[in-house]
Scaffold this motif. Structure first.
Motif, PDB file in Angstrom:
ATOM      1  N   ALA A 118     -46.016   9.788   0.689  1.00 23.92           N
ATOM      2  CA  ALA A 118     -45.090  10.661   0.220  1.00 23.92           C
ATOM      3  C   ALA A 118     -44.941  10.714  -1.425  1.00 23.92           C
ATOM      4  O   ALA A 118     -44.390  11.743  -1.912  1.00 23.92           O
ATOM      5  N   THR A 119     -45.214   9.760  -1.987  1.00 26.91           N
ATOM      6  CA  THR A 119     -45.050   9.585  -3.378  1.00 26.91           C
ATOM      7  C   THR A 119     -46.115  10.561  -4.128  1.00 26.91           C
ATOM      8  O   THR A 119     -45.984  11.168  -5.118  1.00 26.91           O
ATOM      9  N   MET A 120     -47.249  10.884  -3.153  1.00 31.43           N
ATOM     10  CA  MET A 120     -48.275  11.858  -3.687  1.00 31.43           C
ATOM     11  C   MET A 120     -47.717  13.438  -3.719  1.00 31.43           C
ATOM     12  O   MET A 120     -48.204  14.004  -4.309  1.00 31.43           O
ATOM     13  N   MET A 121     -46.614  13.536  -3.136  1.00 29.77           N
ATOM     14  CA  MET A 121     -46.063  14.847  -2.890  1.00 29.77           C
ATOM     15  C   MET A 121     -45.081  15.262  -4.076  1.00 29.77           C
ATOM     16  O   MET A 121     -44.532  16.256  -4.220  1.00 29.77           O
ATOM     17  N   ILE A 122     -44.770  14.280  -4.865  1.00 33.08           N
ATOM     18  CA  ILE A 122     -43.632  14.413  -5.954  1.00 33.08           C
ATOM     19  C   ILE A 122     -44.359  14.407  -7.199  1.00 33.08           C
ATOM     20  O   ILE A 122     -45.002  13.550  -7.592  1.00 33.08           O
ATOM     21  N   PRO A 123     -44.430  15.600  -7.986  1.00 31.36           N
ATOM     22  CA  PRO A 123     -45.101  15.800  -9.235  1.00 31.36           C
ATOM     23  C   PRO A 123     -44.466  15.304 -10.171  1.00 31.36           C
ATOM     24  O   PRO A 123     -43.309  14.617 -10.172  1.00 31.36           O
ATOM     25  N   ILE A 124     -45.134  14.947 -11.406  1.00 33.53           N
ATOM     26  CA  ILE A 124     -44.502  14.081 -12.457  1.00 33.53           C
ATOM     27  C   ILE A 124     -43.481  14.957 -13.139  1.00 33.53           C
ATOM     28  O   ILE A 124     -42.624  14.120 -13.631  1.00 33.53           O
ATOM     29  N   GLU A 125     -43.380  16.278 -13.032  1.00 27.54           N
ATOM     30  CA  GLU A 125     -42.283  16.960 -13.564  1.00 27.54           C
ATOM     31  C   GLU A 125     -40.914  16.660 -13.022  1.00 27.54           C
ATOM     32  O   GLU A 125     -40.006  16.474 -13.721  1.00 27.54           O
ATOM     33  N   ALA A 126     -41.195  16.378 -11.776  1.00 29.73           N
ATOM     34  CA  ALA A 126     -39.601  16.020 -11.117  1.00 29.73           C
ATOM     35  C   ALA A 126     -39.349  14.518 -11.323  1.00 29.73           C
ATOM     36  O   ALA A 126     -38.168  14.180 -11.125  1.00 29.73           O
ATOM     37  N   ARG A 127     -40.180  13.601 -11.775  1.00 30.40           N
ATOM     38  CA  ARG A 127     -39.895  12.225 -12.045  1.00 30.40           C
ATOM     39  C   ARG A 127     -39.767  12.039 -13.451  1.00 30.40           C
ATOM     40  O   ARG A 127     -39.389  10.884 -14.115  1.00 30.40           O
ATOM     41  N   LEU A 128     -39.979  13.075 -14.162  1.00 26.53           N
ATOM     42  CA  LEU A 128     -39.552  13.081 -15.757  1.00 26.53           C
ATOM     43  C   LEU A 128     -38.407  12.290 -16.409  1.00 26.53           C
ATOM     44  O   LEU A 128     -38.503  11.167 -16.984  1.00 26.53           O
ATOM     45  N   ILE A 129     -37.472  13.005 -15.878  1.00 30.81           N
ATOM     46  CA  ILE A 129     -36.066  12.619 -16.536  1.00 30.81           C
ATOM     47  C   ILE A 129     -35.708  11.120 -15.781  1.00 30.81           C
ATOM     48  O   ILE A 129     -35.310  10.235 -16.643  1.00 30.81           O
ATOM     49  N   PRO A 130     -35.821  10.704 -14.531  1.00 32.27           N
ATOM     50  CA  PRO A 130     -35.402   9.736 -14.126  1.00 32.27           C
ATOM     51  C   PRO A 130     -36.088   8.484 -14.823  1.00 32.27           C
ATOM     52  O   PRO A 130     -35.793   7.519 -15.133  1.00 32.27           O
ATOM     53  N   LEU A 131     -37.545   8.762 -14.941  1.00 31.67           N
ATOM     54  CA  LEU A 131     -38.384   7.724 -15.489  1.00 31.67           C
ATOM     55  C   LEU A 131     -38.042   7.497 -17.046  1.00 31.67           C
ATOM     56  O   LEU A 131     -38.001   6.298 -17.614  1.00 31.67           O
ATOM     57  N   TYR A 132     -38.102   8.528 -17.607  1.00 36.37           N
ATOM     58  CA  TYR A 132     -37.495   8.540 -19.021  1.00 36.37           C
ATOM     59  C   TYR A 132     -36.024   7.639 -19.323  1.00 36.37           C
ATOM     60  O   TYR A 132     -36.146   7.049 -20.071  1.00 36.37           O
ATOM     61  N   SER A 133     -34.952   8.133 -18.457  1.00 40.94           N
ATOM     62  CA  SER A 133     -33.903   7.327 -18.454  1.00 40.94           C
ATOM     63  C   SER A 133     -34.145   5.841 -18.247  1.00 40.94           C
ATOM     64  O   SER A 133     -33.319   4.973 -18.915  1.00 40.94           O
ATOM     65  N   MET A 134     -34.798   5.427 -17.517  1.00 40.56           N
ATOM     66  CA  MET A 134     -35.086   3.915 -16.977  1.00 40.56           C
ATOM     67  C   MET A 134     -35.695   3.630 -18.141  1.00 40.56           C
ATOM     68  O   MET A 134     -35.107   2.235 -18.628  1.00 40.56           O
ATOM     69  N   PHE A 135     -36.647   3.793 -18.818  1.00 41.39           N
ATOM     70  CA  PHE A 135     -37.396   3.389 -19.861  1.00 41.39           C
ATOM     71  C   PHE A 135     -36.658   3.235 -21.143  1.00 41.39           C
ATOM     72  O   PHE A 135     -36.711   2.381 -21.929  1.00 41.39           O
ATOM     73  N   ASN A 136     -35.975   4.288 -21.193  1.00 40.75           N
ATOM     74  CA  ASN A 136     -34.971   4.261 -22.344  1.00 40.75           C
ATOM     75  C   ASN A 136     -34.035   3.161 -22.312  1.00 40.75           C
ATOM     76  O   ASN A 136     -33.655   2.644 -23.282  1.00 40.75           O
ATOM     77  N   ALA A 138     -34.275   0.543 -20.822  1.00 44.95           N
ATOM     78  CA  ALA A 138     -34.791  -0.720 -21.166  1.00 44.95           C
ATOM     79  C   ALA A 138     -35.393  -1.025 -22.425  1.00 44.95           C
ATOM     80  O   ALA A 138     -36.129  -2.200 -22.674  1.00 44.95           O
ATOM     81  N   GLY A 139     -35.347  -0.077 -23.356  1.00 42.16           N
ATOM     82  CA  GLY A 139     -35.726   0.066 -24.759  1.00 42.16           C
ATOM     83  C   GLY A 139     -37.378   0.067 -24.631  1.00 42.16           C
ATOM     84  O   GLY A 139     -37.728  -0.704 -25.947  1.00 42.16           O
ATOM     85  N   LEU A 140     -37.974   0.576 -23.897  1.00 41.12           N
ATOM     86  CA  LEU A 140     -39.546   0.667 -23.994  1.00 41.12           C
ATOM     87  C   LEU A 140     -39.996   1.664 -24.219  1.00 41.12           C
ATOM     88  O   LEU A 140     -41.377   2.022 -24.311  1.00 41.12           O
ATOM     89  N   LEU A 141     -39.296   2.852 -24.956  1.00 45.72           N
ATOM     90  CA  LEU A 141     -40.163   4.035 -25.263  1.00 45.72           C
ATOM     91  C   LEU A 141     -40.639   3.905 -26.737  1.00 45.72           C
ATOM     92  O   LEU A 141     -40.292   2.897 -27.348  1.00 45.72           O
ATOM     93  N   ASN A 142     -41.630   4.554 -26.841  1.00 45.78           N
ATOM     94  CA  ASN A 142     -42.514   4.580 -27.938  1.00 45.78           C
ATOM     95  C   ASN A 142     -43.335   3.280 -27.761  1.00 45.78           C
ATOM     96  O   ASN A 142     -43.742   2.685 -28.952  1.00 45.78           O
ATOM     97  N   THR A 143     -43.732   2.708 -26.645  1.00 39.23           N
ATOM     98  CA  THR A 143     -44.531   1.478 -26.463  1.00 39.23           C
ATOM     99  C   THR A 143     -45.449   2.077 -25.460  1.00 39.23           C
ATOM    100  O   THR A 143     -45.382   3.093 -24.746  1.00 39.23           O
ATOM    101  N   PHE A 144     -46.577   1.094 -25.159  1.00 41.30           N
ATOM    102  CA  PHE A 144     -47.553   1.678 -24.215  1.00 41.30           C
ATOM    103  C   PHE A 144     -47.058   1.172 -22.673  1.00 41.30           C
ATOM    104  O   PHE A 144     -47.599   1.512 -21.780  1.00 41.30           O
ATOM    105  N   TRP A 145     -45.986   0.540 -22.632  1.00 36.27           N
ATOM    106  CA  TRP A 145     -45.258   0.098 -21.333  1.00 36.27           C
ATOM    107  C   TRP A 145     -44.951   1.208 -20.153  1.00 36.27           C
ATOM    108  O   TRP A 145     -45.374   1.115 -19.139  1.00 36.27           O
TER     109      TRP A 145
END
Length: 281
Positions: A118-136, A138-145
């Motif tokens: 089912a993860t294949m059916m979720i486009p990256i656009e729908a995951r952008l905000i949750p992923l961004y919030s999570m890495f923000n 964690a203080g990992l933005l602007n790194t390769f992680w």
């Protein structure tokens, strides 16, 4: 009657052959035109139109200008590092997941496999905000992680690996277990050596996906020194538009070269794995 049938079959084959040639031409023509413009000395002044596949004035001038700009080397290194780490993690996770879903016996196996698919059916656009919030957080933005870590979950790769391991007899696993081998040892010493074709297929698919990834790196990599090849190419095109078409096409040609080289070396294994897994795509 038999001769009429043979003639009809021959006619159908000729029509199919001509259709395939037309489709192949439509697919290949833009790439050939891109390469042609990259070698055209005058393309930075006037884009050749109508399209021609042979440069009016052949020159490597555009490539010399590209290499004089040192940013392409840092972009290449960034793309190589991110792609290498992502491919290693993705392929290893996909093989282990595929092996577990194929040979393992555990509670909720079918449900978990459906969730992975089912993860294949979720486009990256729908995951952008949750992923961004999570890495923000964690203080990992602007790194390769943030670019490397999310790529570990590779639903299509798990599916492909499971299809491949389904073709390998369970008796190998049973024999290894009788000899006292653990599950990891069974995988790495018995099944992994047999998984060359599917590993090659996963490597080329993962490499293409990660090398060409654009949207997510654009969101999390703000510093120019961290830009990958697609980001560098996009920023160059944005700055210059079509005024430097020759240089832009030279950059685009350079950006796809690693994928072409990798495919040439691994295409034999890819065909084998597709034949074994029964994948028709």
């Amino acid at each position: 009657m038999i001769e009429d049938h043979k003639k009809k079959q021959k006619l159908v084959q000729i029509i199919l052959f001509l259709l395939l040639i037309i489709v192949a031409f439509i697919v290949v023509a833009p790439f050939v035109w891109m390469v042609s413009i990259s070698f055209d000395r005058m393309a930075n002044i006037q884009v050749p139109f109508p399209p021609t596949f042979i440069p009016d004035l052949f020159s490597i001038f555009n490539y010399e200008l590209v290499f004089e700009n040192g940013r392409i080397f840092s972009a290449y290194l960034n793309s190589a590092f991110v792609t290498f780490c992502s491919v290693v993690l993705q392929v290893l996770a996909a093989l282990l997941g595929g092996y577990a879903f194929s040979k393992g016996t555990f509670k909720g196996k079918k449900l978990l496999f459906i969730i992975v698919l089912a993860t294949m059916m979720i486009p990256i656009e729908a995951r952008l905000i949750p992923l961004y919030s999570m890495f923000n957080a964690a203080g990992l933005l602007n790194t390769f992680w943030p670019v490397i870590l999310p790529s570990i979950l590779y639903g299509f790769g798990v599916f492909l690996a499971k299809q491949f391991f389904d073709q390998i007899p369970d008796s190998l696993r049973e024999a290894a277990q009788i000899d006292g081998a653990s599950e990891f040892r069974t995988f790495f010493q018995v099944y992994a050596p047999l998984a060359g074709p599917i590993t090659a297929t996963l490597v080329i698919l993962s490499f293409m996906g990660n090398w060409n990834e654009f949207v997510w790196p654009l969101v999390v990599l703000n510093s120019e020194r961290l830009h990958t090849i697609p980001l560098f190419l996009a920023s160059f095109s944005l700055e210059n538009g079509t005024s430097l078409a020759g240089m832009t096409m030279a950059l685009a040609t350079m950006s796809v070269l690693p994928i072409i080289i990798l495919f040439v070396f691994l295409q034999r294994y890819i065909i084998q794995s597709i034949a074994l897994s029964g994948l028709k795509e």
